[in-house]
Design an enzyme around this catalytic site. Structure first.
Site, PDB file in Angstrom:
ATOM      1  N   ARG A 193       0.837  -1.221   0.000  1.00 30.36           N
ATOM      2  CA  ARG A 193       0.000   0.000   0.000  1.00 30.36           C
ATOM      3  C   ARG A 193       0.860   1.255   0.000  1.00 30.36           C
ATOM      4  O   ARG A 193       1.934   1.290   0.615  1.00 30.36           O
ATOM      5  CB  ARG A 193      -0.859   0.050   1.272  1.00 30.36           C
ATOM      6  CG  ARG A 193      -2.026  -0.890   1.262  1.00 30.36           C
ATOM      7  CD  ARG A 193      -2.974  -0.611   2.411  1.00 30.36           C
ATOM      8  NE  ARG A 193      -2.278  -0.519   3.674  1.00 30.36           N
ATOM      9  CZ  ARG A 193      -2.726   0.159   4.739  1.00 30.36           C
ATOM     10  NH1 ARG A 193      -3.877   0.801   4.677  1.00 30.36           N
ATOM     11  NH2 ARG A 193      -2.049   0.185   5.853  1.00 30.36           N
ATOM     12  N   ASP A 235       5.501  -3.061  11.415  1.00 33.82           N
ATOM     13  CA  ASP A 235       4.042  -2.886  11.560  1.00 33.82           C
ATOM     14  C   ASP A 235       3.598  -2.948  13.018  1.00 33.82           C
ATOM     15  O   ASP A 235       2.615  -2.317  13.419  1.00 33.82           O
ATOM     16  CB  ASP A 235       3.280  -3.928  10.727  1.00 33.82           C
ATOM     17  CG  ASP A 235       3.640  -5.362  11.071  1.00 33.82           C
ATOM     18  OD1 ASP A 235       4.661  -5.586  11.739  1.00 33.82           O
ATOM     19  OD2 ASP A 235       2.908  -6.282  10.646  1.00 33.82           O
ATOM     20  N   SER A 247       7.490  -4.976   7.306  1.00 38.26           N
ATOM     21  CA  SER A 247       7.120  -5.913   8.378  1.00 38.26           C
ATOM     22  C   SER A 247       7.935  -7.205   8.343  1.00 38.26           C
ATOM     23  O   SER A 247       7.392  -8.304   8.301  1.00 38.26           O
ATOM     24  CB  SER A 247       5.631  -6.235   8.289  1.00 38.26           C
ATOM     25  OG  SER A 247       4.905  -5.046   8.240  1.00 38.26           O
TER      26      SER A 247
END
Length: 902
Positions: free
Chosen positions: A524, A642, A588
């Site tokens: 994203r 994350d 992450s």
């Protein structure tokens, strides 16, 4: 004349549909806890929870009490793939003094007959399980425990009503104990109603059979009902056979509009006036008597036999069902009628014979019609339970009327098919339902007990005691300390990586920020606008891009070029290509950071395998890719995990949030640690967020004692064998795979899917964790569980679905408990860091497993509370930790940087 006379006995389809609706309403009443006491149709649970699956085998005894003769049977079932069986029986009379005497005498007689049978068959040296068929209404609380509610038919034994009949039989058999060879014995394992026995016998030959029907001396039906509808029994998983005891339908007056003067007269002269009214309109015990009463009245009115009433016509019970059947025979019916009437001293004319034959037809036809209406109600209920538009099923059927009457079966089939056109019904005649059926019920109970043992053994390693969870917590604490200490950090499995995030939001953050989020199969790009002051808010705009497998597992250069291509598309889309915005990069994967904007990849996880990345600085690789594209420039301020983003997002709302937890595809935790405890970073003042990377906990073998053979299989088949062992027991990426391994093992043991491992079950990754969440949902009926399994290409029975649900529950519960044990170690460490007796702290949480699984979050919270009782932990759901969180970290880093410069 006869038609006019018996007009009320002719029932149209509309009337039958109405009877069907009335019976359906009575069934619902009988199943409800509050309405059952006043229901006439008692809907008795039988505790028979499973139909035969063809694997039943062994030698069994069965005794059968309830008809005109008492029977003892020996049944052998063979697991030869052909459902073969052998039946040996002996018939004993039931003298009037026994069936209308006292209870002790009755059960002594039954025991005497059984012992005689065992002697005859040379069975006294064997210990055989016994099924006891009792064809009277019993209230069961277990398969082998039942209290007699009432005698029916011509039985009237004193002192048995409201007592446990199995116990009485056991006591009677006990008296014979001395006559058995020391090793020989009899154990009563199942109390079975003859209707249930009929269903089970037919179910042994036809797996679709889920209804049992008796039309003989008495009449009754049973069927497999969904447990969730049976209020009288605890639990809502699976199905249970319900003995409707439909003979009493109408005892409350519900059928008064259909009962004729002859039905009333018959009832008044019976042993139990006002009771079993439906049975008295249907069963063979009463049909002959109904014919007699009709003929008597017609004769008295001069319509038959020249008005001459013989003694036989005045004698109760003189016309029996066998006479009715003989008179209705297709070709020889008229000559039979003449013969029977002559024997009764009635000297009929040919017209008399035709009229009498017609009376018999109307009486037996009404019986078939009423029986069909009630059966249609049961079939409709079954179809609706299964949510099917059309259903194929089999009805197992037994009883003298059905077997011996020349037209009855054909009439019944025809009417049932008319009343329920959307049910394709096969009627299967039961052979020795009450004998073989009791043995089959006992065999199924035997099979289920053996299966239960095997399933419990397979799932036992997943049941973690409080003591084991405390050990896990203590081991995690030791590993956390290893990761923080300079001399042990290099060999520590829990890496305790410094993030260089040294503060949480204070509310003064503001500006426009870009955030990138890479951590799974999607990537994203976000634009985040943060406002401070009284109108404090966070606005986000984002776009999602897929990462194809060939890029996830290609080269590092290809991966970062793909990321930059996605950023370019987004900047173009938002019209901000020229602005040099500060950027936070949520990455992450385990990184070793030397500062907030430097992150060296320790190792890929979650299916990524891009080459030339491990050991490299991911921020440099991103800058290089931006330079190669040469279209725009960005200020990369922070590389973020994350988990840290999750903590920061919740910290923006709640300043007490100092821990971040991810329970989703992966599993990880971060928390604010005192700088003085972080030996691998210079300085002792303030705090820094530590990314624990706890997924590697146990890679040194410290939790091998709780790893199962299934965990080892999942690990060996993974992309990184021997790594991330704790994550493989707690995260969404692996739970479905653990379940798949267990299902394969149980199928190999013949406990699931009929022992057939389907092609789909052989495929790795077929069982996604989302299916666990769906299957374990409390709102989901087993029918829907079966549908999910069908989507996966697994053709499951109701019993299979229960086992699959149980397996999913065991795996996800252990995951939540292990996660809770790890988290308890962290909150305890925070409490000790602060030097307080009692700690209040908030944990920011994200991840699909925590958010979507129906029980994970609850079990996790309960475990933390149990293992860290001095900590009051609040769990706060994070909103987009990896996007919003990255922007907030970037904003906090900018704020702290500016303060530092000043």
């Amino acid at each position: 004349q006869v038609d006019r006379y018996l007009y009320h006995m002719r029932l149209s389809d509309d009337v039958l549909l109405d009877v069907m609706a009335r019976f359906q309403a009575e069934m619902v009443k009988g199943l409800g806890k509050d309405t059952n006491p006043t229901a006439t149709v008692k809907m008795l649970p039988t505790f028979v929870r499973s139909l035969p699956d063809g694997s039943e085998k062994g030698e069994f005894l069965a005794v059968d009490l309830g008809g005109s003769q008492f029977r003892a049977h020996r049944v052998k079932l063979f697991d030869d793939g052909k459902q073969s069986s052998e039946l040996e029986s002996k018939f004993y009379p039931t003298p009037k003094e026994i069936i209308q005497g006292n209870g002790a005498e009755l059960f002594d007689y039954v025991a005497d007959c059984l012992v005689d049978f065992m002697e005859t068959k040379n069975l006294k040296h064997k210990k055989l399980p016994l099924g006891f068929t009792l064809s009277f209404p019993c209230k069961q609380t277990k398969l082998e425990k039942g209290v007699l509610l009432a005698w029916t038919k011509h039985f009237k034994v004193r002192g048995v009503q409201d007592t446990d009949v199995v116990n009485s039989l056991r006591k009677a058999l006990q008296k014979h104990k001395a006559s058995f060879v020391p090793t020989g014995d009899v154990d009563v394992l199942a109390l079975v109603n003859d209707t249930v026995g009929t269903m089970m016998t037919c179910g042994y030959d036809d797996r679709r059979c889920e209804v049992g029907l008796i039309i003989g001396t008495g009449t009754n039906a049973c069927y497999m009902e969904e447990m969730r509808h049976i209020d009288l029994v605890e639990g809502d998983e699976g199905r249970m056979c319900i003995n409707t005891e439909w003979g009493a339908f109408g005892d409350d007056g519900a059928l008064d509009d259909l009962r004729t003067e002859f039905d009333r007269e018959l009832d008044l002269g019976s042993l139990n006036p006002g009771k079993q009214l439906f049975e008295k309109m249907i069963s063979s015990l009463h049909l002959g008597e109904l014919v007699r009463l009709i003929l008597l009245k017609m004769t008295k009115e001069g319509l038959l036999f020249n008005g001459k009433v013989s003694t036989a016509l005045l004698t109760k019970g003189k016309i029996e069902m066998k006479h009715v059947s003989a008179m209705e025979k297709y070709k020889e019916g008229l000559s039979n009628t003449k013969e029977i009437l002559t024997e009764l001293n009635l000297f009929p004319s040919e017209e008399d014979c035709i009229a009498v034959q017609h009376v018999c037809t109307i009486v037996s036809f009404r019986s078939a019609n009423l029986c069909a209406a009630a059966l249609a109600a049961i079939l409709t209920r079954l179809r609706e339970n299964k949510k099917l538009l059309r259903m194929r099923t089999t009805v197992g059927i037994d009883g003298g009327v059905y077997k011996t009457h020349p037209q009855y079966a054909k009439r019944l089939h025809k009417v049932v098919r008319r009343l329920v056109p959307n049910c394709d019904v096969r009627f299967l005649l039961s052979l020795s339902g009450s004998g073989k059926g009791a043995a089959v019920v006992t065999a199924v109970a035997y099979r289920l007990a053996a299966q239960r043992k095997q399933i419990d053994a397979a799932l036992a390693p997943f049941l973690l005691s409080l003591e084991t969870l405390r050990e896990v917590k203590d081991k995690m604490r030791v590993e956390l300390e290893y990761g923080l200490k300079r001399e042990t950090q290099a060999s520590a499995t829990v890496k305790m990586l410094p993030t260089y995030v040294c503060g949480t939001p204070d509310g003064t953050e503001k500006g426009k920020f870009l955030a990138l989020d890479l951590g799974g199969t999607n990537f994203r790009v976000l634009l985040v606008k943060i406002r401070s002051g009284r109108r404090r808010s966070v606005q986000m705009y984002n776009k999602i891009f897929a990462i194809p497998l060939e890029i996830m597992q290609g080269t590092g250069e290809e991966l970062f070029d793909h990321i930059v291509q996605c950023i370019a598309d987004f900047l173009e889309y938002m019209g901000i290509k020229g602005a040099r915005l500060p950027l936070g990069f949520t990455f992450s994967f385990p990184c070793r950071q030397a500062s907030i904007d430097k992150g060296t990849l320790v190792g890929w996880t979650k299916g990524f395998k891009a080459t030339d990345c491990e050991g490299e600085d991911v921020v440099d690789m991103l800058r290089e890719a931006i330079r190669r594209r040469n279209e725009f420039d960005l200020d990369i301020v922070a590389v973020v995990n994350d988990t840290v983003g999750t903590m920061m997002t919740c910290g923006y709302e709640d300043p007490n949030c100092e821990i971040g937890l991810i329970a989703g595809t992966g599993s990880n935790v971060c928390y604010m640690e005192d700088m003085k405890n972080i030996e691998i970073v210079e300085g002792n003042e303030g705090k820094m967020c530590i990314n624990t990377e706890w997924g590697g906990f146990g890679d040194n073998g410290c939790i091998d004692n709780i790893r199962t053979k299934y965990d080892k299989e999942v690990d060996e088949g993974s992309l990184n064998p021997g790594k991330q062992r704790y994550e493989k027991m707690t995260s969404g990426m692996y739970l479905g795979e653990i379940v798949r391994q267990i299902l394969i093992d149980l199928t190999k043991q013949g406990l699931l899917f009929r022992g057939q491992i389907s092609e789909s079950l052989r495929k790795r990754g077929i069982f996604e964790t989302k299916f666990l969440s769906q299957i374990e949902s409390d709102r989901l009926a087993l029918l829907q569980v079966r549908r999910i399994l069908q989507q996966l290409g697994l053709d499951s029975t109701c019993e299979d679905s229960i086992i699959v649900k149980e397996v999913c529950g065991a795996v996800s519960k252990r995951a939540a408990q292990l996660c809770g044990a790890g988290l308890a170690a962290i909150v305890e460490k925070k409490r000790e860091n602060r030097g307080v007796e009692h700690l209040q702290i908030t944990v920011g949480v994200d991840g699909t497993l925590y958010k979507l699984h129906p029980h994970f979050s609850r079990v996790l919270r309960e475990t933390v509370k149990e293992l860290a009782p001095q900590c009051d932990v609040t769990f706060m759901l994070s909103e987009d930790g990896s996007g919003k969180g990255a922007a907030l970290i970037t904003a906090v880093a900018k704020r702290l940087h500016n303060v530092g410069q000043k």
